[in-house]
Design a protein around this motif. Structure first.
Motif, PDB file in Angstrom:
ATOM      1  N   ARG A  29      44.034  45.711  40.809  1.00 55.66           N
ATOM      2  CA  ARG A  29      42.875  44.892  41.194  1.00 55.66           C
ATOM      3  C   ARG A  29      42.686  44.982  42.712  1.00 55.66           C
ATOM      4  O   ARG A  29      43.529  45.534  43.419  1.00 55.66           O
ATOM      5  CB  ARG A  29      43.089  43.442  40.744  1.00 55.66           C
ATOM      6  N   PRO A  30      41.558  44.432  43.233  1.00 53.99           N
ATOM      7  CA  PRO A  30      41.346  44.475  44.686  1.00 53.99           C
ATOM      8  C   PRO A  30      42.421  43.678  45.429  1.00 53.99           C
ATOM      9  O   PRO A  30      42.871  42.638  44.943  1.00 53.99           O
ATOM     10  CB  PRO A  30      39.978  43.795  44.875  1.00 53.99           C
ATOM     11  N   TYR A  31      42.818  44.182  46.587  1.00 52.48           N
ATOM     12  CA  TYR A  31      43.727  43.408  47.427  1.00 52.48           C
ATOM     13  C   TYR A  31      43.501  43.733  48.898  1.00 52.48           C
ATOM     14  O   TYR A  31      43.106  44.828  49.262  1.00 52.48           O
ATOM     15  CB  TYR A  31      45.189  43.604  47.034  1.00 52.48           C
ATOM     16  N   SER A  32      43.752  42.703  49.723  1.00 56.13           N
ATOM     17  CA  SER A  32      43.601  42.808  51.176  1.00 56.13           C
ATOM     18  C   SER A  32      44.945  43.156  51.790  1.00 56.13           C
ATOM     19  O   SER A  32      45.974  42.590  51.408  1.00 56.13           O
ATOM     20  CB  SER A  32      43.113  41.466  51.713  1.00 56.13           C
ATOM     21  N   LEU A  35      41.222  45.655  56.227  1.00 57.78           N
ATOM     22  CA  LEU A  35      41.650  46.797  55.413  1.00 57.78           C
ATOM     23  C   LEU A  35      41.838  46.281  54.003  1.00 57.78           C
ATOM     24  O   LEU A  35      42.666  45.392  53.772  1.00 57.78           O
ATOM     25  CB  LEU A  35      42.978  47.352  55.920  1.00 57.78           C
ATOM     26  N   LEU A  36      41.053  46.819  53.086  1.00 59.93           N
ATOM     27  CA  LEU A  36      41.014  46.316  51.714  1.00 59.93           C
ATOM     28  C   LEU A  36      41.111  47.501  50.764  1.00 59.93           C
ATOM     29  O   LEU A  36      40.528  48.554  51.022  1.00 59.93           O
ATOM     30  CB  LEU A  36      39.681  45.591  51.511  1.00 59.93           C
ATOM     31  N   LYS A  37      41.834  47.314  49.681  1.00 58.59           N
ATOM     32  CA  LYS A  37      41.851  48.336  48.632  1.00 58.59           C
ATOM     33  C   LYS A  37      41.153  47.748  47.413  1.00 58.59           C
ATOM     34  O   LYS A  37      41.728  46.952  46.674  1.00 58.59           O
ATOM     35  CB  LYS A  37      43.281  48.764  48.303  1.00 58.59           C
ATOM     36  N   PRO A  38      39.849  48.069  47.187  1.00 58.90           N
ATOM     37  CA  PRO A  38      39.096  47.416  46.112  1.00 58.90           C
ATOM     38  C   PRO A  38      39.522  47.885  44.730  1.00 58.90           C
ATOM     39  O   PRO A  38      39.401  47.146  43.760  1.00 58.90           O
ATOM     40  CB  PRO A  38      37.642  47.809  46.387  1.00 58.90           C
ATOM     41  N   LYS A  39      40.025  49.127  44.648  1.00 56.09           N
ATOM     42  CA  LYS A  39      40.474  49.659  43.359  1.00 56.09           C
ATOM     43  C   LYS A  39      41.338  50.880  43.623  1.00 56.09           C
ATOM     44  O   LYS A  39      41.330  51.417  44.736  1.00 56.09           O
ATOM     45  CB  LYS A  39      39.276  50.019  42.473  1.00 56.09           C
ATOM     46  N   PRO A  40      42.097  51.334  42.609  1.00 60.43           N
ATOM     47  CA  PRO A  40      42.899  52.537  42.814  1.00 60.43           C
ATOM     48  C   PRO A  40      42.005  53.702  43.264  1.00 60.43           C
ATOM     49  O   PRO A  40      40.900  53.870  42.764  1.00 60.43           O
ATOM     50  CB  PRO A  40      43.492  52.806  41.425  1.00 60.43           C
ATOM     51  N   GLY A  41      42.480  54.463  44.249  1.00 58.28           N
ATOM     52  CA  GLY A  41      41.735  55.625  44.708  1.00 58.28           C
ATOM     53  C   GLY A  41      40.668  55.343  45.760  1.00 58.28           C
ATOM     54  O   GLY A  41      39.869  56.215  46.082  1.00 58.28           O
ATOM     55  N   SER A  91      33.922  53.481  53.192  1.00 60.28           N
ATOM     56  CA  SER A  91      34.908  53.700  52.124  1.00 60.28           C
ATOM     57  C   SER A  91      35.544  55.069  52.282  1.00 60.28           C
ATOM     58  O   SER A  91      34.883  56.027  52.678  1.00 60.28           O
ATOM     59  CB  SER A  91      34.235  53.650  50.751  1.00 60.28           C
ATOM     60  N   PHE A  92      36.811  55.133  51.926  1.00 67.29           N
ATOM     61  CA  PHE A  92      37.542  56.401  51.913  1.00 67.29           C
ATOM     62  C   PHE A  92      38.155  56.570  50.531  1.00 67.29           C
ATOM     63  O   PHE A  92      38.945  55.735  50.094  1.00 67.29           O
ATOM     64  CB  PHE A  92      38.627  56.405  52.992  1.00 67.29           C
ATOM     65  N   ARG A  93      37.742  57.643  49.842  1.00 70.63           N
ATOM     66  CA  ARG A  93      38.289  57.916  48.516  1.00 70.63           C
ATOM     67  C   ARG A  93      39.556  58.731  48.671  1.00 70.63           C
ATOM     68  O   ARG A  93      39.580  59.733  49.384  1.00 70.63           O
ATOM     69  CB  ARG A  93      37.270  58.653  47.657  1.00 70.63           C
ATOM     70  N   VAL A  94      40.611  58.293  48.006  1.00 70.31           N
ATOM     71  CA  VAL A  94      41.927  58.914  48.182  1.00 70.31           C
ATOM     72  C   VAL A  94      42.518  59.240  46.812  1.00 70.31           C
ATOM     73  O   VAL A  94      42.152  58.620  45.815  1.00 70.31           O
ATOM     74  CB  VAL A  94      42.878  57.957  48.947  1.00 70.31           C
ATOM     75  N   PRO A  95      43.425  60.228  46.758  1.00 69.95           N
ATOM     76  CA  PRO A  95      44.088  60.483  45.482  1.00 69.95           C
ATOM     77  C   PRO A  95      44.957  59.275  45.115  1.00 69.95           C
ATOM     78  O   PRO A  95      45.511  58.633  46.008  1.00 69.95           O
ATOM     79  CB  PRO A  95      44.965  61.712  45.760  1.00 69.95           C
ATOM     80  N   PHE A 148      40.405  31.673  50.952  1.00 67.30           N
ATOM     81  CA  PHE A 148      41.011  32.771  50.195  1.00 67.30           C
ATOM     82  C   PHE A 148      40.533  32.806  48.752  1.00 67.30           C
ATOM     83  O   PHE A 148      40.278  31.774  48.139  1.00 67.30           O
ATOM     84  CB  PHE A 148      42.544  32.633  50.170  1.00 67.30           C
ATOM     85  N   ASP A 149      40.466  34.006  48.206  1.00 67.52           N
ATOM     86  CA  ASP A 149      40.303  34.221  46.769  1.00 67.52           C
ATOM     87  C   ASP A 149      41.599  34.871  46.298  1.00 67.52           C
ATOM     88  O   ASP A 149      41.924  35.977  46.725  1.00 67.52           O
ATOM     89  CB  ASP A 149      39.098  35.149  46.528  1.00 67.52           C
ATOM     90  N   VAL A 150      42.346  34.196  45.413  1.00 64.73           N
ATOM     91  CA  VAL A 150      43.663  34.722  45.034  1.00 64.73           C
ATOM     92  C   VAL A 150      43.556  36.103  44.388  1.00 64.73           C
ATOM     93  O   VAL A 150      44.515  36.864  44.387  1.00 64.73           O
ATOM     94  CB  VAL A 150      44.447  33.779  44.088  1.00 64.73           C
ATOM     95  N   TYR A 151      42.365  36.433  43.845  1.00 59.28           N
ATOM     96  CA  TYR A 151      42.235  37.745  43.205  1.00 59.28           C
ATOM     97  C   TYR A 151      41.966  38.873  44.203  1.00 59.28           C
ATOM     98  O   TYR A 151      41.775  40.013  43.816  1.00 59.28           O
ATOM     99  CB  TYR A 151      41.213  37.683  42.066  1.00 59.28           C
ATOM    100  N   ASN A 152      41.985  38.540  45.503  1.00 64.76           N
ATOM    101  CA  ASN A 152      42.058  39.571  46.546  1.00 64.76           C
ATOM    102  C   ASN A 152      43.398  39.532  47.269  1.00 64.76           C
ATOM    103  O   ASN A 152      43.567  40.171  48.301  1.00 64.76           O
ATOM    104  CB  ASN A 152      40.931  39.393  47.577  1.00 64.76           C
TER     105      ASN A 152
END
Length: 202
Positions: free
Chosen positions: A43-46, A61-67, A79-83, A142-146
């Motif tokens: 899930r998304p996380y900061s 710096l946030l990772k909204p989803k894998p990749g 956004s930066f798409r990563v493997p 805060f939103d705990v789901y981030n």
């Protein structure tokens, strides 16, 4: 000195965070933020949240989803798409230069294609900086789901753009220039369920 130590955020989702206290005297025209994270969240996380009273996503710096990673400056992002990682530590550095609006993103010692972001902007100085949560208001909202769950280490913030050599040095944990936030002399306060533990593996 947190050398060879990590912050462990045990719960998922989590209401815990770590407040960082940098020595900041003036607005940032350039900066680099680096850190290493280890998590199995999808899930998304900061990862790093720097808010001012005017702008809650001053630096984020946030990772909204894998990749994908998102890098915010002054409320705008690229956004930066990563493997997708193979269940290992991920080392990220993001740097930004006001004069050109160039945003750099490095993952595990390798640069991604540069992007344009907030040319001419200046990052405010009266900041609340934290790990583990994304601020939607100054010092809170805060939103705990981030929230972040997992392990964080090697957190740095410089008031300059690092050279490619120094970006690689950060990834390899080598000697680094003096920073306004440095893992080896970190001024921090733990809020909630976060433990400081030795690092289990390289």
């Amino acid at each position: 000195d947190l050398y060879r130590k990590v912050f462990v955020f045990r719960k998922d989702p989590s209401d815990a965070y770590v407040v960082l206290r940098p020595k900041l005297e003036q607005q940032l025209q350039n900066f680099t933020v680096c850190l290493r994270s280890y998590t199995d969240l999808t899930r998304p996380y900061s990862l790093f949240s720097y808010a001012t009273k005017v702008q809650d996503n001053e630096i984020l710096l946030l990772k909204p989803k894998p990749g994908e990673y998102r890098f915010y400056v002054g409320g705008k992002f690229v956004s930066f798409r990563v493997p997708e990682g193979r269940g290992d530590w991920e080392h990220v550095c993001a740097s930004w230069e006001s004069a050109t609006g160039i945003a750099e993103f490095w993952l595990n010692g390798k640069p991604w294609p540069r992007k344009g972001l907030q040319k001419g902007y200046a990052v405010g100085v009266q900041a609340a900086i934290m790990l583990g949560q994304e601020q939607d208001a100054f010092g809170g909202g805060f939103d705990v789901y981030n929230s972040f769950s997992g392990e964080l280490t090697d957190v740095y913030l410089w008031d300059m753009g690092l050279s490619p050599d120094k970006m690689r040095a950060a990834y390899q944990s080598l000697r680094l220039p003096p920073a306004i936030l440095a893992w080896k002399s970190l001024s921090y306060e733990v809020k909630g369920d976060v433990l400081v533990k030795p690092r289990l593996r390289e």
